[in-house]
Write a protein that holds these residues in place. Structure first.
Motif, PDB file in Angstrom:
ATOM      1  N   ASN A 179      58.931  44.267  36.526  1.00 51.47           N
ATOM      2  CA  ASN A 179      57.521  44.501  36.859  1.00 51.47           C
ATOM      3  C   ASN A 179      57.088  45.927  36.541  1.00 51.47           C
ATOM      4  O   ASN A 179      55.895  46.210  36.407  1.00 51.47           O
ATOM      5  CB  ASN A 179      57.259  44.209  38.341  1.00 51.47           C
ATOM      6  CG  ASN A 179      57.259  42.719  38.635  1.00 51.47           C
ATOM      7  OD1 ASN A 179      57.097  41.898  37.730  1.00 51.47           O
ATOM      8  ND2 ASN A 179      57.454  42.364  39.889  1.00 51.47           N
ATOM      9  N   ARG A 208      52.930  41.643  27.730  1.00 50.20           N
ATOM     10  CA  ARG A 208      53.522  41.065  28.939  1.00 50.20           C
ATOM     11  C   ARG A 208      52.772  39.794  29.311  1.00 50.20           C
ATOM     12  O   ARG A 208      51.703  39.506  28.802  1.00 50.20           O
ATOM     13  CB  ARG A 208      53.453  42.067  30.093  1.00 50.20           C
ATOM     14  CG  ARG A 208      54.286  43.321  29.869  1.00 50.20           C
ATOM     15  CD  ARG A 208      54.511  44.038  31.178  1.00 50.20           C
ATOM     16  NE  ARG A 208      54.993  43.109  32.202  1.00 50.20           N
ATOM     17  CZ  ARG A 208      55.288  43.461  33.443  1.00 50.20           C
ATOM     18  NH1 ARG A 208      55.172  44.725  33.821  1.00 50.20           N
ATOM     19  NH2 ARG A 208      55.711  42.576  34.313  1.00 50.20           N
ATOM     20  N   ASN A 209      53.397  39.036  30.223  1.00 54.58           N
ATOM     21  CA  ASN A 209      52.774  37.819  30.763  1.00 54.58           C
ATOM     22  C   ASN A 209      52.389  36.813  29.682  1.00 54.58           C
ATOM     23  O   ASN A 209      51.363  36.143  29.776  1.00 54.58           O
ATOM     24  CB  ASN A 209      51.542  38.176  31.597  1.00 54.58           C
ATOM     25  CG  ASN A 209      51.819  39.232  32.644  1.00 54.58           C
ATOM     26  OD1 ASN A 209      51.235  40.304  32.595  1.00 54.58           O
ATOM     27  ND2 ASN A 209      52.713  38.947  33.567  1.00 54.58           N
ATOM     28  N   ARG A 210      53.224  36.690  28.667  1.00 57.35           N
ATOM     29  CA  ARG A 210      52.938  35.750  27.595  1.00 57.35           C
ATOM     30  C   ARG A 210      53.249  34.314  28.020  1.00 57.35           C
ATOM     31  O   ARG A 210      54.299  34.032  28.596  1.00 57.35           O
ATOM     32  CB  ARG A 210      53.764  36.090  26.352  1.00 57.35           C
ATOM     33  CG  ARG A 210      53.307  37.307  25.585  1.00 57.35           C
ATOM     34  CD  ARG A 210      51.905  37.149  25.052  1.00 57.35           C
ATOM     35  NE  ARG A 210      51.624  38.101  23.998  1.00 57.35           N
ATOM     36  CZ  ARG A 210      50.414  38.549  23.723  1.00 57.35           C
ATOM     37  NH1 ARG A 210      49.367  38.128  24.421  1.00 57.35           N
ATOM     38  NH2 ARG A 210      50.219  39.413  22.729  1.00 57.35           N
ATOM     39  N   ASP A 211      52.327  33.405  27.702  1.00 61.38           N
ATOM     40  CA  ASP A 211      52.518  31.982  27.937  1.00 61.38           C
ATOM     41  C   ASP A 211      52.641  31.300  26.575  1.00 61.38           C
ATOM     42  O   ASP A 211      51.669  31.224  25.824  1.00 61.38           O
ATOM     43  CB  ASP A 211      51.332  31.413  28.705  1.00 61.38           C
ATOM     44  CG  ASP A 211      51.483  29.927  29.025  1.00 61.38           C
ATOM     45  OD1 ASP A 211      52.519  29.346  28.648  1.00 61.38           O
ATOM     46  OD2 ASP A 211      50.573  29.355  29.647  1.00 61.38           O
ATOM     47  N   ASP A 219      56.152  33.410  31.573  1.00 64.87           N
ATOM     48  CA  ASP A 219      55.653  34.745  31.921  1.00 64.87           C
ATOM     49  C   ASP A 219      56.428  35.765  31.088  1.00 64.87           C
ATOM     50  O   ASP A 219      56.928  36.750  31.592  1.00 64.87           O
ATOM     51  CB  ASP A 219      55.857  34.999  33.420  1.00 64.87           C
ATOM     52  CG  ASP A 219      55.196  36.281  33.882  1.00 64.87           C
ATOM     53  OD1 ASP A 219      54.166  36.665  33.300  1.00 64.87           O
ATOM     54  OD2 ASP A 219      55.724  36.921  34.820  1.00 64.87           O
ATOM     55  N   ASP A 345      49.337  31.041  37.397  1.00 58.24           N
ATOM     56  CA  ASP A 345      49.941  32.002  38.327  1.00 58.24           C
ATOM     57  C   ASP A 345      50.494  31.312  39.569  1.00 58.24           C
ATOM     58  O   ASP A 345      51.512  31.739  40.126  1.00 58.24           O
ATOM     59  CB  ASP A 345      48.913  33.058  38.761  1.00 58.24           C
ATOM     60  CG  ASP A 345      48.448  33.927  37.615  1.00 58.24           C
ATOM     61  OD1 ASP A 345      49.199  34.049  36.634  1.00 58.24           O
ATOM     62  OD2 ASP A 345      47.342  34.482  37.702  1.00 58.24           O
ATOM     63  N   ARG A 348      54.153  29.602  39.585  1.00 63.58           N
ATOM     64  CA  ARG A 348      55.218  30.600  39.493  1.00 63.58           C
ATOM     65  C   ARG A 348      55.461  31.291  40.827  1.00 63.58           C
ATOM     66  O   ARG A 348      56.612  31.405  41.269  1.00 63.58           O
ATOM     67  CB  ARG A 348      54.864  31.623  38.412  1.00 63.58           C
ATOM     68  CG  ARG A 348      55.974  32.621  38.143  1.00 63.58           C
ATOM     69  CD  ARG A 348      55.696  33.455  36.917  1.00 63.58           C
ATOM     70  NE  ARG A 348      54.452  34.220  37.012  1.00 63.58           N
ATOM     71  CZ  ARG A 348      53.366  33.968  36.317  1.00 63.58           C
ATOM     72  NH1 ARG A 348      53.331  32.965  35.471  1.00 63.58           N
ATOM     73  NH2 ARG A 348      52.285  34.720  36.454  1.00 63.58           N
TER      74      ARG A 348
END
Length: 501
Positions: A179, A208-211, A219, A345, A348
């Motif tokens: 994080n 970051r936080n790629r789907d 994430d 979100d 997860r």
């Protein structure tokens, strides 16, 4: 040749002009020529790599595959007479396609890393060892050990292995805090690309936080550090030598690195690894709701200032919130203190929560925000309930249907006759859609005959007249869209908005 001479002349002119400028402003030119120093940009990662290479391993697997013939067999390619590849293909295909009832040994290679030197615990990707009959872990010093599979998780593509060191001293690494990683931070990947063995590559966190639609908890950390086939399961390190990701996928039309690689963040992986070590399986939290995105149209229909959160489209029978705590039509905006900005979100953060934990959930219900307390169930148990949450349709006969037309839909009463005609489950209630006009607003939203309108603007409907009255009331209020809750033939719920202009 002509163009080259012109270019050379131009370069000479530019060099002469630059030299004159340097002579006239030597102090400024000297300062500009000095390379800038970046404290966080490593000049060399040799010392870091040297200390980590021993913890990164090569994973080799083998699987016995039965031979076949017919459509499933691998055909021998037709080669020109005297082709230099004739002998190669003869050897390669001799046990494929022509091997009646025989078998062959298929091998694959991947990467992994040791997280517990005393216990011999190794982490890799599930797809590296999937369906393997035999797994071996190869260390950088040449030692090879047989591995036992402790547990796997297909949802995050993580597997945990165990080896017996037998007096062999292992080197271990630990998970870091993914994080804290920022776009632009330096990262280092170590793995086994193309079976070459321990290979070090350097890059940065690209995003970051790629789907990438590979699983329910996508994430990913995106990096431009070179990751190729064989790197799967290997670690992505920060500059403190901590594992902040597990390299698992690349985007590449050629199969080689083009600078777009993806790693499972340590924040997600560490919890899964710990559960697999303890239980041999995952034990995720479960809320027991079906959700869908909050679009701009839906947000407007619900009186929300902006589209955010996860819209509850249905409640799983027997689940943690089947007591009315959370209802269909609620929008979950915060879970256990964590903001829910997008639909993805919620699964997860719920899955990362312990089973049995009591959490606060902030919802928006009919335009008003409120907080409810929910005790989480276990996802693995909930999946069984969700799959059984279906009913068989009734096939009895009933009275004639009262019909109407609205927003490009023909609607009618839901009774025994329409249940039988469209195969609608007995526990579904509302107003049945009997037809959808082509090129209508309803057709644009993918609404199909046989679906059932259960609510409009979060008010339940049971007769066609209820639908007409609700639409008329919304138009009088100046609403541009109508929010409909639709039930499928088996009771699956979803929300759609339809333009009323």
């Amino acid at each position: 040749m002509k163009s080259y001479s012109i270019l050379s002349a131009a370069r000479k002119t530019l060099v002469a002009a630059t030299a004159a400028l340097v002579v006239g402003t030597s102090a400024v030119s000297f300062a500009a020529a000095q390379p800038q120093s970046y404290a966080n940009g490593p000049a060399s990662v040799a010392d870091l790599a040297e200390g980590l290479l021993g913890a990164v391993v090569n994973i080799s697997t083998s699987q016995i595959v039965k031979g076949s013939e017919g459509p499933g067999a691998v055909p021998m390619p037709q080669l020109p007479e005297g082709s230099p590849f004739q002998d190669f293909f003869n050897d390669f295909f001799k046990d494929k396609g022509g091997n009646k009832g025989g078998s062959q040994k298929v091998q694959s290679l991947g990467s992994g890393f040791v997280i517990d030197a005393n216990e011999g615990i190794v982490v890799t990707n599930n797809h590296v060892i999937a369906d393997a009959d035999d797994i071996e872990v190869n260390f950088s010093d040449g030692v090879t050990l047989k591995a036992k599979l402790i547990g796997t998780d297909t949802k995050t593509d993580i597997a945990v292995l165990k080896v017996d060191p037998k007096g062999h001293k292992l080197t271990a690494v630990k998970f870091g805090d993914s994080n804290k990683m920022r776009i632009g931070d330096w990262v280092m990947a170590i793995g086994n690309p193309f079976g070459l063995g321990g290979t070090v590559t350097l890059g940065i966190v690209s995003a970051r936080n790629r789907d990438i639609n590979s699983g329910p908890y996508d994430d990913f950390i995106q990096t431009d550090a070179a990751i190729n086939r064989g790197n799967s399961g290997g670690p992505l390190f920060n500059m403190n030598g901590e594992v902040i990701g597990i390299n698992t996928a690349i985007i590449s039309p050629s199969g080689g690195s083009i600078g777009i690689g993806f790693s499972i963040p340590a924040q997600l992986a560490a919890g899964v690894v710990e559960q697999l070590r303890q239980f041999g399986e995952t034990r995720r939290g479960w809320l027991g709701v079906r959700i869908q995105p909050v679009t701009s149209d839906i947000a407007e229909s619900l009186g929300m200032k902006e589209p955010k959160g996860a819209l509850v489209a249905g409640i799983i029978k027997g689940g943690p919130v089947d007591n009315g705590t959370i209802q269909a039509g609620d929008v979950i905006t915060k879970f256990d203190g964590k903001d829910i900005a997008e639909t993805r979100d919620l699964p997860r953060v719920v899955a990362e929560s312990p089973v049995g934990k009591a959490v606060d959930v902030v919802i928006v219900r009919k335009g008003k925000e409120q907080t409810v307390k929910v005790t989480l169930g276990r996802l693995e148990d909930g999946e069984k309930l969700a799959s059984a949450d279906e009913s068989k349709p009734s096939d009895s006969k009933g009275a004639p249907v009262a019909a109407a037309s609205v927003l490009g839909m023909s609607i009618g009463e839901l009774n025994d006759e329409t249940r039988s005609k469209f195969g609608i489950a007995a526990d579904v209630s509302g107003v049945v859609i009997t037809d959808v006009a082509k090129d209508s607003a309803a057709s644009e939203r993918g609404i199909q005959p046989g679906e059932v309108i259960t609510e409009i603007a979060q008010e339940s409907v049971s007769k066609p007249k209820d639908v007409m009255d609700r639409i008329a009331a919304l138009k009088q209020q100046g609403r541009k869209n109508a929010l409909l809750m639709l039930a499928s033939k088996t009771g699956e719920l979803r929300f759609v908005t339809i333009r009323m202009d």
